[in-house]
Design a protein around this motif. Sequence first.
Motif, PDB file in Angstrom:
ATOM      1  N   ASN A 151       0.719  -1.226   0.071  1.00 32.65           N
ATOM      2  CA  ASN A 151      -0.027  -0.044  -0.260  1.00 32.65           C
ATOM      3  C   ASN A 151       0.780   1.160   0.030  1.00 32.65           C
ATOM      4  OD1 ASN A 151      -1.470   2.418   0.879  1.00 32.65           O
ATOM      5  ND2 ASN A 151      -2.975   0.981   1.952  1.00 32.65           N
ATOM      6  N   THR A 152       0.879   1.942  -1.011  1.00 32.19           N
ATOM      7  CA  THR A 152       2.108   3.259  -1.220  1.00 32.19           C
ATOM      8  C   THR A 152       1.953   3.990  -0.093  1.00 32.19           C
ATOM      9  OG1 THR A 152       0.802   4.091  -2.956  1.00 32.19           O
ATOM     10  CG2 THR A 152       2.093   2.641  -3.692  1.00 32.19           C
ATOM     11  N   GLY A 153       0.465   4.365   0.187  1.00 30.31           N
ATOM     12  CA  GLY A 153       0.482   5.330   1.095  1.00 30.31           C
ATOM     13  C   GLY A 153       0.623   6.857   0.570  1.00 30.31           C
ATOM     14  N   GLU A 154       0.611   6.791  -0.915  1.00 31.90           N
ATOM     15  CA  GLU A 154       1.085   8.228  -1.504  1.00 31.90           C
ATOM     16  C   GLU A 154      -0.087   9.283  -1.439  1.00 31.90           C
ATOM     17  OE1 GLU A 154       0.924   7.463  -6.154  1.00 31.90           O
ATOM     18  OE2 GLU A 154       1.746   5.787  -5.146  1.00 31.90           O
ATOM     19  N   ILE A 155      -1.423   8.880  -1.360  1.00 31.09           N
ATOM     20  CA  ILE A 155      -2.547   9.868  -1.132  1.00 31.09           C
ATOM     21  C   ILE A 155      -2.937  10.262   0.093  1.00 31.09           C
ATOM     22  CG2 ILE A 155      -4.822  10.022  -1.970  1.00 31.09           C
ATOM     23  CD1 ILE A 155      -2.998   9.953  -4.380  1.00 31.09           C
ATOM     24  N   ASP A 156      -2.922   9.103   1.059  1.00 29.67           N
ATOM     25  CA  ASP A 156      -3.493   9.459   2.364  1.00 29.67           C
ATOM     26  C   ASP A 156      -3.197   8.526   3.049  1.00 29.67           C
ATOM     27  OD1 ASP A 156      -5.528   7.590   1.946  1.00 29.67           O
ATOM     28  OD2 ASP A 156      -6.801   9.027   1.388  1.00 29.67           O
ATOM     29  N   ASP A 157      -3.442   8.404   4.527  1.00 27.63           N
ATOM     30  CA  ASP A 157      -3.039   7.239   5.581  1.00 27.63           C
ATOM     31  C   ASP A 157      -4.171   6.138   5.439  1.00 27.63           C
ATOM     32  OD1 ASP A 157      -0.558   8.203   5.937  1.00 27.63           O
ATOM     33  OD2 ASP A 157      -1.444   9.664   7.585  1.00 27.63           O
ATOM     34  N   SER A 158      -4.929   5.998   4.457  1.00 26.24           N
ATOM     35  CA  SER A 158      -5.883   4.985   4.606  1.00 26.24           C
ATOM     36  C   SER A 158      -5.501   3.566   4.181  1.00 26.24           C
ATOM     37  CB  SER A 158      -7.420   5.351   3.568  1.00 26.24           C
ATOM     38  OG  SER A 158      -6.699   5.302   2.127  1.00 26.24           O
ATOM     39  N   PRO A 159      -6.107   2.566   4.911  1.00 27.25           N
ATOM     40  CA  PRO A 159      -5.824   1.285   4.700  1.00 27.25           C
ATOM     41  C   PRO A 159      -6.443   0.996   3.134  1.00 27.25           C
ATOM     42  CG  PRO A 159      -7.378   1.382   6.284  1.00 27.25           C
ATOM     43  CD  PRO A 159      -7.078   2.817   6.127  1.00 27.25           C
ATOM     44  N   SER A 160      -6.175  -0.261   2.527  1.00 29.47           N
ATOM     45  CA  SER A 160      -6.560  -0.701   1.490  1.00 29.47           C
ATOM     46  C   SER A 160      -6.961  -2.013   1.541  1.00 29.47           C
ATOM     47  CB  SER A 160      -5.733  -0.733   0.353  1.00 29.47           C
ATOM     48  OG  SER A 160      -5.392   0.849   0.107  1.00 29.47           O
ATOM     49  N   THR A 161      -8.295  -2.633   1.082  1.00 30.27           N
ATOM     50  CA  THR A 161      -8.579  -3.859   1.317  1.00 30.27           C
ATOM     51  C   THR A 161      -8.372  -4.721  -0.166  1.00 30.27           C
ATOM     52  OG1 THR A 161     -10.278  -3.527   3.327  1.00 30.27           O
ATOM     53  CG2 THR A 161     -10.495  -5.564   1.667  1.00 30.27           C
ATOM     54  N   PHE A 162      -7.944  -5.741  -0.198  1.00 32.90           N
ATOM     55  CA  PHE A 162      -7.729  -6.495  -1.738  1.00 32.90           C
ATOM     56  C   PHE A 162      -8.405  -7.746  -1.694  1.00 32.90           C
ATOM     57  CE2 PHE A 162      -3.994  -3.824  -0.568  1.00 32.90           C
ATOM     58  CZ  PHE A 162      -3.981  -3.014  -1.786  1.00 32.90           C
ATOM     59  N   GLU A 163      -8.755  -8.112  -2.982  1.00 33.62           N
ATOM     60  CA  GLU A 163      -9.371  -9.276  -3.474  1.00 33.62           C
ATOM     61  C   GLU A 163      -8.110  -9.852  -4.378  1.00 33.62           C
ATOM     62  OE1 GLU A 163     -13.417 -10.864  -4.603  1.00 33.62           O
ATOM     63  OE2 GLU A 163     -12.432  -9.835  -6.467  1.00 33.62           O
ATOM     64  N   ILE A 164      -7.755 -11.139  -3.855  1.00 29.52           N
ATOM     65  CA  ILE A 164      -6.778 -11.729  -4.822  1.00 29.52           C
ATOM     66  C   ILE A 164      -7.451 -12.915  -5.349  1.00 29.52           C
ATOM     67  CG2 ILE A 164      -4.634 -13.125  -4.824  1.00 29.52           C
ATOM     68  CD1 ILE A 164      -3.980 -11.423  -2.253  1.00 29.52           C
ATOM     69  N   VAL A 165      -7.593 -13.138  -6.628  1.00 27.08           N
ATOM     70  CA  VAL A 165      -8.273 -14.112  -7.608  1.00 27.08           C
ATOM     71  C   VAL A 165      -7.119 -14.950  -8.120  1.00 27.08           C
ATOM     72  CG1 VAL A 165      -9.941 -14.795  -9.202  1.00 27.08           C
ATOM     73  CG2 VAL A 165     -10.263 -12.472  -7.854  1.00 27.08           C
ATOM     74  N   ILE A 166      -7.209 -16.132  -7.796  1.00 35.13           N
ATOM     75  CA  ILE A 166      -6.091 -17.158  -8.134  1.00 35.13           C
ATOM     76  C   ILE A 166      -6.711 -18.155  -9.142  1.00 35.13           C
ATOM     77  CG2 ILE A 166      -4.633 -18.871  -7.720  1.00 35.13           C
ATOM     78  CD1 ILE A 166      -5.080 -17.638  -4.579  1.00 35.13           C
ATOM     79  N   TYR A 167      -6.491 -18.016 -10.240  1.00 33.30           N
ATOM     80  CA  TYR A 167      -6.717 -18.866 -11.474  1.00 33.30           C
ATOM     81  C   TYR A 167      -5.630 -19.887 -11.829  1.00 33.30           C
ATOM     82  CZ  TYR A 167      -9.744 -14.941 -12.692  1.00 33.30           C
ATOM     83  OH  TYR A 167     -10.829 -13.672 -12.608  1.00 33.30           O
ATOM     84  N   LEU A 168      -5.871 -21.180 -11.947  1.00 29.47           N
ATOM     85  CA  LEU A 168      -5.243 -22.129 -12.317  1.00 29.47           C
ATOM     86  C   LEU A 168      -5.162 -22.319 -13.849  1.00 29.47           C
ATOM     87  CD1 LEU A 168      -5.651 -25.106  -9.928  1.00 29.47           C
ATOM     88  CD2 LEU A 168      -4.139 -23.395  -9.799  1.00 29.47           C
ATOM     89  N   GLY A 169      -4.053 -22.749 -14.450  1.00 34.85           N
ATOM     90  CA  GLY A 169      -3.922 -22.489 -15.864  1.00 34.85           C
ATOM     91  C   GLY A 169      -4.685 -23.321 -16.841  1.00 34.85           C
ATOM     92  N   ASP A 170      -5.445 -24.524 -16.210  1.00 33.06           N
ATOM     93  CA  ASP A 170      -6.228 -25.329 -17.111  1.00 33.06           C
ATOM     94  C   ASP A 170      -7.453 -24.642 -17.746  1.00 33.06           C
ATOM     95  OD1 ASP A 170      -7.992 -25.081 -14.844  1.00 33.06           O
ATOM     96  OD2 ASP A 170      -7.486 -27.155 -14.219  1.00 33.06           O
ATOM     97  N   GLY A 171      -7.739 -23.346 -17.317  1.00 29.38           N
ATOM     98  CA  GLY A 171      -8.915 -22.735 -17.722  1.00 29.38           C
ATOM     99  C   GLY A 171     -10.176 -23.138 -17.377  1.00 29.38           C
ATOM    100  N   ALA A 172     -10.080 -24.581 -16.653  1.00 28.19           N
ATOM    101  CA  ALA A 172     -11.535 -25.005 -16.186  1.00 28.19           C
ATOM    102  C   ALA A 172     -11.770 -24.877 -14.482  1.00 28.19           C
ATOM    103  CB  ALA A 172     -11.638 -26.405 -16.597  1.00 28.19           C
ATOM    104  N   THR A 173     -10.786 -24.938 -13.975  1.00 26.85           N
ATOM    105  CA  THR A 173     -10.823 -25.298 -12.308  1.00 26.85           C
ATOM    106  C   THR A 173     -11.453 -23.673 -12.112  1.00 26.85           C
ATOM    107  OG1 THR A 173      -9.097 -26.742 -12.129  1.00 26.85           O
ATOM    108  CG2 THR A 173      -9.751 -25.610 -10.150  1.00 26.85           C
ATOM    109  N   GLN A 174     -12.444 -23.789 -10.928  1.00 20.83           N
ATOM    110  CA  GLN A 174     -12.916 -22.565 -10.445  1.00 20.83           C
ATOM    111  C   GLN A 174     -11.854 -21.765  -9.728  1.00 20.83           C
ATOM    112  OE1 GLN A 174     -16.209 -22.025 -11.146  1.00 20.83           O
ATOM    113  NE2 GLN A 174     -16.243 -20.118  -9.911  1.00 20.83           N
ATOM    114  N   PRO A 175     -11.797 -20.661  -9.948  1.00 21.85           N
ATOM    115  CA  PRO A 175     -10.735 -19.801  -9.274  1.00 21.85           C
ATOM    116  C   PRO A 175     -11.018 -19.698  -7.833  1.00 21.85           C
ATOM    117  CG  PRO A 175     -12.252 -18.407 -10.646  1.00 21.85           C
ATOM    118  CD  PRO A 175     -12.666 -19.668 -11.205  1.00 21.85           C
ATOM    119  N   ARG A 176      -9.830 -19.392  -6.988  1.00 22.33           N
ATOM    120  CA  ARG A 176     -10.029 -19.362  -5.714  1.00 22.33           C
ATOM    121  C   ARG A 176      -9.747 -17.861  -5.244  1.00 22.33           C
ATOM    122  NH1 ARG A 176      -6.368 -23.399  -5.906  1.00 22.33           N
ATOM    123  NH2 ARG A 176      -4.744 -21.943  -4.870  1.00 22.33           N
TER     124      ARG A 176
END
Length: 683
Positions: free
Chosen positions: A595-620
Amino acid sequence: EVIGYGIAGGADGGLFTVEAGKLRFREAPDYENPGDIESTDPQSAAGDNEYVVVVWVRSGQGERERTGEQAIRVRVTDEEEEEAGEDLSDFTEGDLAGRRLSLEEAGSEGIARSLRVRFLEDNRFEHFELIPPDGRTKAGPTVASSGTYAYQRTGFGVGRLRLDYDDGSFCEIQLTFSVRNMGRFSHECSQGSRSEGSFHLTTGSLFVPVILAATGRSNSFFTSELALTNRGQRGVRLNYIYTAHRGGGSGTASEVLEAGRQKIEADALGYLRRLGIPIPDSGDRIGTLRVEMPSGSEAGVLVRTTAAGDEERAGLAYPGVPEEEGFEEAVYLCGLRQNHQDRSNVAVQNAGEESQGYITVRVTIFSGDPASADRSLILSDLSLPPGGFYQYNGILNEAGIENGYVKVERVEGAAPFYAYGVINDQVNSDGSFVFPVKASSLAGTVGQTLPVIVETGDFSSELTVTNFSAVAKRVDFRFVAEAVGSDDDTARFSLELEAGEQRIFPGIIDWLRRQEVEGIGPANRAFAGAVFATVAEEDMSGIVIGARTGAPDHGSGQYSLFYHAVPYGLASVDSAWIYGLQQNEENRSNLALVNTGEIDDSPSTFEIVIYLGDGATQPRTRHGTLGPRRWYHFNGILGATGQGYVQVRKVSGSNPFVAYGVINDGGRPGQRSGDGAFLLSQP
């Protein structure tokens, strides 16, 4: 289903390419000066304007795969030559669909503003604008507006593009072609604004600056691994154009990469050879790769080049460069050195397509020592054909210096260029990739975020700071980590740099300790965190900050990776993608966020979506919150064995963020070499 086309040979095969399933001349033929040679099968005399080419086609997969070849005669007539020459602007509105128009406005000090127009179906367009960052607001493409377009050819090599925006305003752009897909423009809009500069029509291609299988020093042998990712909802046809620098085998091929798929080919050149490109299967082979795809395709290319040892390998990674991001202005390669531990190489490439012709590139070496009597050396100009590659080995030896940096600039020609550096370990030949930096990317910025420096276990970080500007500057740093013993977990220090100076600090955290910087205590804690840099004048023009993080090998060498600080305004705002991740017996992949903090002192919440390379498995999906100016590291981000790619989305918070990946050699810590390759995030 047909899955690939390519050139198999023929007397004149080298003059042709297959693009999106269509046979084309690499350069428009000249009827008055025919370039065809004699052919015996089928029979054709030299210079008779009848060209003979053999095309291969492949269908099916696995046991059902079939490949066939067909000899084709291409007859060039006087009328066809005229039509080919008029291709400079001889297209209609419909022909623009799927392309992108890049406009670089000219200012008093070079490029003032960059505009992008993406042409869609049904004569629709989207207009993006790249605004130089002021250090407080984001830079990069944002959808400014949309509307409908019309194009009219007004003369040889001249055309007029009209953009009618949905809000009722309009702009007219006069395009004057100098070569195919490039030239000058003048721009006038209904609100009275006018501008002029250069333009480039692109098709969504990616340029890979080097791909190889070749010997190196200390009996090392380097090979390239190719990761191809299609994160889109539809399959995409990839057209490959390989240009050999050493070993021969230039050629073309194509294939379809299905939606959501990522494929990783350990032997990139062997894979291209299986697709039909005539690359030899032995000897030193080095070249560049152009990957063409329809504009708007959501596909990426990542190459990891490594040197194999006894049950281990070490190396570096780099992505394919979007066609419109090839360089027109000078770039700098900083943090180079030449000593008993390390050597530095620099490579330059013509990143243009065949029709854009040769370019001339100039390389200047600068000493980072302000006391040096000879501060710079200009090397002989270098001429490069489209796709051409050249490497300067041990480049600082050319000037007899140990600590330096390099400027690369195009002095002739119209095609874009690319350049990179590599810092190689003198013992084990491990390489660290040094990305090029444009001066304009630093102009006006007030700060930079260096993703991480560490001192933990065997790992430690080296800090490099370069001032290629013409004035002395003081850079103020804040190192933020939980292990720092201060109320705000921050250690503060400053560096004075003279004009043109470069300073390198091995073991930077230990150096801070020896300088008695507050908060850096004894070496009995694990330090890991981001560094934030500013200057008193609020202008970081000419300041390049980098770090090399690594650990000793089993002998007297070091395994490491190199990365740069990100200027304020250029970090990710909403989303970032990281390709080519692997988790298996030989590799493990980690992900990190800042979190670069270059704008203000607010925290950031992230969603990380993990895709397997087979193109079929449901992402986590994973979620996490990060405070301002904080760094977090996800070990083994893929979890189970496999390969895949990741999207990082910011769900809340005001600050931009930095995301990156690392592929380590060894399925678990302590296995194999442990060497890491830095994975730059993609928008």
